[in-house]
Scaffold this active site. Structure first.
Site, PDB file in Angstrom:
ATOM      1  N   LYS A   4      20.422 -17.880 -21.774  1.00 23.78           N
ATOM      2  CA  LYS A   4      19.027 -17.958 -22.222  1.00 23.78           C
ATOM      3  C   LYS A   4      18.409 -16.589 -22.510  1.00 23.78           C
ATOM      4  O   LYS A   4      17.546 -16.472 -23.367  1.00 23.78           O
ATOM      5  CB  LYS A   4      18.180 -18.717 -21.198  1.00 23.78           C
ATOM      6  N   ASP A  52      11.426 -25.557 -22.320  1.00 24.27           N
ATOM      7  CA  ASP A  52      11.302 -25.912 -20.909  1.00 24.27           C
ATOM      8  C   ASP A  52       9.840 -25.871 -20.464  1.00 24.27           C
ATOM      9  O   ASP A  52       9.388 -26.753 -19.730  1.00 24.27           O
ATOM     10  CB  ASP A  52      12.116 -24.960 -20.028  1.00 24.27           C
TER      11      ASP A  52
END
Length: 279
Positions: A71, A108
């Site tokens: 990420k 997210d």
């Protein structure tokens, strides 16, 4: 892009990746949306292999989902990164545009907010976070959108405490830290977000208050956790890792396909069926 004869491709990358539910969720979305020429795969890719993989993507690629440990590693490989992803230094979504640009985002954070909104949690006066791992910064950013007061983070070390306070400053969230030995105090908060690995909160199950608020436990397998089971046993509102997975994946599908509304119900049903099949 749908006119390309070899079909449109997307995939999830990470290491380890074999247990990822992303293919189940995205393929369910494609079926529901009638995107018969779209495919979604998974690839075991670590940080060293990531630049070569991204460089080799052809025009048939629409997007990537990224999990640990990629990420942050993907950010230097992108042409642009959204404000949300930049704020938490984590990209879990890459959209590949027709003109060859690679755009990074983090679904997210809005996924956590959307999941809470679905359960009627719009605003809370205070919140608690259990843990300070990779998900904690996204949880903090999400709480910045719904928590009007202080967020208390329960952590195991002074270094983690300093890290969480630093994230709070960056994200504009008022963060207080407390030692993990006092983690049972967190359960009194109107909203508790557990970002810890499996087993870490099991000992807290006996400390759930008589009238608990909302618990968002980001685990989904095994499920329910002892804490989650105790929480619902006391009548509290419970969200799990599948809620986060589905809501963040819906946003990914919308970005990658250009469709206005991802099929939340179909994706959730597919995820639930896949988890049942594992047990």
């Amino acid at each position: 892009m749908s006119g390309i004869g070899i079909g449109i491709r997307a995939a999830v990358l990470g290491s380890p990746i074999e247990h990822s539910l992303s293919p189940v969720l995205h393929r369910a979305a494609y079926r529901e949306l009638g995107l018969d020429d779209w495919s979604y795969d998974r690839f075991e890719i670590d940080e060293a292999a990531l630049p070569g993989f991204v460089a080799g993507l052809g025009p048939e690629w629409a997007g990537l989902s990224l999990t640990m440990p990629l990420k942050r590693a993907v950010i230097p490989l992108l042409d642009a990164v959204s404000d949300t992803a930049a704020a938490v230094e984590a990209v879990n979504t890459v959209v590949l545009t027709r003109d060859g640009r690679r755009l990074g985002d983090n679904t997210d954070v809005p996924g956590i907010v959307a999941a809470l909104h679905e359960r009627g949690v719009e605003k809370v006066p205070a919140a608690a976070i259990l843990g300070a791992g990779a998900t904690a910064s996204s949880a903090l950013a999400a709480l910045g959108r719904i928590c009007t007061g202080e967020v208390t983070a329960y952590v195991r070390s002074a270094a983690r405490a300093a890290e969480m306070r630093e994230w709070g400053e960056r994200l504009g969230v008022r963060v207080r830290t407390a030692d993990w030995a006092r983690a049972a105090d967190a359960l009194e908060a109107p909203l508790v977000v557990a970002t810890t690995p499996a087993g870490a909160t099991d000992a807290l199950a006996g400390s759930v208050p008589t009238a608990p608020g909302t618990l968002f436990d980001v685990l989904y397998d095994p499920w329910p956790t002892p804490l989650a089971a105790a929480w619902t046993g006391r009548g509290g509102t419970l969200l799990g890792g599948l809620d986060l997975l589905v809501h963040q994946a819906v946003l990914q599908v919308e970005q990658m396909t250009g469709r206005a509304a991802g099929p939340l119900a179909a994706m959730r049903a597919a995820g639930e069926a896949a988890l049942r099949a594992r047990h």
